[in-house]
Design an enzyme around this catalytic site. Structure first.
Site, PDB file in Angstrom:
ATOM      1  N   SER A   1       0.838  -1.200   0.000  1.00  0.00           N
ATOM      2  CA  SER A   1       0.000   0.000   0.000  1.00  0.00           C
ATOM      3  C   SER A   1       0.874   1.251   0.000  1.00  0.00           C
ATOM      4  O   SER A   1       2.067   1.192  -0.300  1.00  0.00           O
ATOM      5  CB  SER A   1      -0.930  -0.016   1.216  1.00  0.00           C
ATOM      6  OG  SER A   1      -1.915   0.994   1.106  1.00  0.00           O
TER       7      SER A   1
ATOM      8  N   GLY B   1       9.748   2.447   0.284  1.00  0.00           N
ATOM      9  CA  GLY B   1      10.641   2.019  -0.792  1.00  0.00           C
ATOM     10  C   GLY B   1      11.092   3.125  -1.717  1.00  0.00           C
ATOM     11  O   GLY B   1      12.046   2.948  -2.495  1.00  0.00           O
TER      12      GLY B   1
ATOM     13  N   GLY C   1       2.028   3.181   2.452  1.00  0.00           N
ATOM     14  CA  GLY C   1       3.117   3.231   3.419  1.00  0.00           C
ATOM     15  C   GLY C   1       4.362   2.532   2.918  1.00  0.00           C
ATOM     16  O   GLY C   1       5.485   3.035   3.077  1.00  0.00           O
ATOM     17  N   GLU C   2       4.182   1.384   2.290  1.00  0.00           N
ATOM     18  CA  GLU C   2       5.321   0.648   1.739  1.00  0.00           C
ATOM     19  C   GLU C   2       5.927   1.378   0.544  1.00  0.00           C
ATOM     20  O   GLU C   2       7.146   1.309   0.332  1.00  0.00           O
ATOM     21  CB  GLU C   2       4.885  -0.767   1.346  1.00  0.00           C
ATOM     22  CG  GLU C   2       4.624  -1.697   2.516  1.00  0.00           C
ATOM     23  CD  GLU C   2       3.303  -1.392   3.224  1.00  0.00           C
ATOM     24  OE1 GLU C   2       3.170  -1.777   4.396  1.00  0.00           O
ATOM     25  OE2 GLU C   2       2.404  -0.778   2.596  1.00  0.00           O
ATOM     26  N   TYR C   3       5.084   2.064  -0.213  1.00  0.00           N
ATOM     27  CA  TYR C   3       5.613   2.870  -1.324  1.00  0.00           C
ATOM     28  C   TYR C   3       6.535   3.964  -0.795  1.00  0.00           C
ATOM     29  O   TYR C   3       7.644   4.172  -1.311  1.00  0.00           O
ATOM     30  CB  TYR C   3       4.464   3.500  -2.115  1.00  0.00           C
ATOM     31  CG  TYR C   3       4.944   4.502  -3.161  1.00  0.00           C
ATOM     32  CD1 TYR C   3       5.309   4.081  -4.430  1.00  0.00           C
ATOM     33  CD2 TYR C   3       5.041   5.866  -2.861  1.00  0.00           C
ATOM     34  CE1 TYR C   3       5.765   4.987  -5.387  1.00  0.00           C
ATOM     35  CE2 TYR C   3       5.489   6.776  -3.808  1.00  0.00           C
ATOM     36  CZ  TYR C   3       5.848   6.339  -5.062  1.00  0.00           C
ATOM     37  OH  TYR C   3       6.308   7.243  -5.994  1.00  0.00           O
TER      38      TYR C   3
END
Length: 408
Positions: free
Chosen positions: A57, A64, A59-61
């Site tokens: 989602s 990263g 947050g992970e984007y």
């Protein structure tokens, strides 16, 4: 267990089509996944050199992004495919320039995995944190495609360590970069050895915010020379605690609230609960910002800059069980932070509390006591803020380690 997983992964999409009739978020995901394969066929050709980024989602984007940005610069002649599992990530970042193609991750059936990997045929795949899909990873492994997992954070009760087929999926990664030593030990306990403790790339992400222009003229008009509390990503349970303090606060304090839910009904409910003079972002042109006591940010995308104007931050999500939001965004600006008490899954919160830069509260009384002390004691505010800024600076560097590995 893998057999049962494969049956469920085929049945779930059909069930969600019915659920989508009553749930907007699921409806977006169902409709979006129908477009994945046609989009890939239209945008990619067999001669393309490709790289695949996957994030569960938003947050992970964000986590990263520093690595994605470096890879984008390093591999200028490659096409980059970015996938999301959740509409929360896809709908916000579907037009990002970090990738050539942005789409939903297809459901992890064996047939979908074969078709997906065949279409993109990535030279390099980057997964962020977790969201491990065994059939897709197995297909990458069978094609001898290089795959990395970055900013991994594991707990011993996760299904990755309960079921053999999920453990096998972890072995499809050529290398795993973990956030902490505990995660490394969990991997080593199942025999996985290609692991490096690099830390969390979010530290690099938030640190880059200091090099940006964080000025917002309308916030400067609102704050002026007053002490300012910024409450970010709040939920109704957070706001229930904050409103009481705001309504009884002394003069000379300004409050900015950036709710997680910016639907009109929720914003209206929050506005009506506050007895002080309120201004809305959506109506800032007509509002008298200088004379307003509370500014409600009923939009998205500004919070990371608004924290620049905070003397004290409150970060939502840990009063209830929705999950603590990003505290590092505030910490990088060297300000004390207040959160709720449900932060067990967020090691950065535990670390900052131990260092004295963050404060956990459970009740209105505790919130009032903590805020009153921080408002009245400028030395305590500065010391706590300095601890947070130092914590961020000390933990940067994950991106350098990951990029060194990729280059070599």
């Amino acid at each position: 267990m893998h057999f049962l997983y494969n049956i469920l992964i085929i049945l779930v999409p059909s069930v969600l089509k019915t659920v989508a009739l009553f749930n907007k978020k699921i409806k977006l995901g169902v409709a979006g996944r129908k477009k994945t394969f046609p989009l890939l066929k239209a945008q990619l050709s067999p001669n393309d050199n490709t790289i695949w980024f996957h994030c569960a989602s938003l947050g992970e984007y964000e986590q990263g992004y520093p690595v994605f940005k470096n890879i984008r610069h390093l591999y200028k002649n490659h096409k980059i495919v970015l996938t999301f599992f959740s509409p929360s990530g896809y709908e916000v970042k579907k037009n990002t320039d970090i990738a050539d193609v942005v789409c939903y991750l297809p459901w992890d059936s064996k047939a979908n995995a074969k078709q997906f990997v065949s279409l993109i045929n990535p030279e390099l795949t980057i997964f962020v944190k977790y969201d491990i899909w065994p059939n897709l990873l197995s297909e990458l492994k069978s094609k001898n495609r290089k795959a990395l997992l970055i900013s991994a954070l594991f707990r011993k009760n996760q299904h990755y360590f309960k079921y053999r087929f999920m453990q096998k999926a972890l072995f499809a990664f050529d290398h795993i970069f973990t956030q902490d030593e505990a995660s490394k030990h969990l991997l080593e306990n199942i025999g996985y050895r290609h692991v490096t403790i690099s830390g969390d790339t979010r530290f690099d992400r938030v640190s880059s915010q200091l090099n940006m222009d964080n000025s917002l003229a309308f916030i400067e008009r609102f704050k002026q020379d007053n002490l300012c509390l910024v409450a970010g990503s709040t939920w109704p349970e957070d706001e229930a605690l904050l409103v009481d303090f705001i309504n009884n606060s002394p003069d000379g304090i300004k409050f900015i609230i950036a709710p997680h839910n910016i639907k009109a009904a929720q914003i209206e409910k929050l506005t009506l609960a506050i007895t002080k003079k309120v201004a809305l972002f959506s109506n800032k042109a007509q509002a008298n910002l200088e004379e307003s006591n509370v500014f409600i940010v009923d939009t998205i995308g500004l919070l990371s800059k608004i924290y620049n104007y905070a003397d004290i931050a409150y970060v939502g999500g840990a009063v209830g069980h929705t999950g603590l939001h990003n505290t590092l965004e505030a910490a990088v600006f060297g300000i004390p932070i207040i959160i709720g008490s449900h932060y067990e899954k967020f090691p950065e919160a535990s670390h900052m509390i131990a260092l004295g830069g963050m404060f956990s509260i459970k009740t209105k009384t505790e919130l009032t006591q903590t805020l009153t002390q921080l408002i009245q004691d400028s030395n305590k505010r500065q010391q706590a803020g300095n601890q947070n800024a130092h914590y961020i600076k000390k933990n940067t560097g994950a991106v350098i380690q990951i990029m060194d590995f990729i280059r070599n």
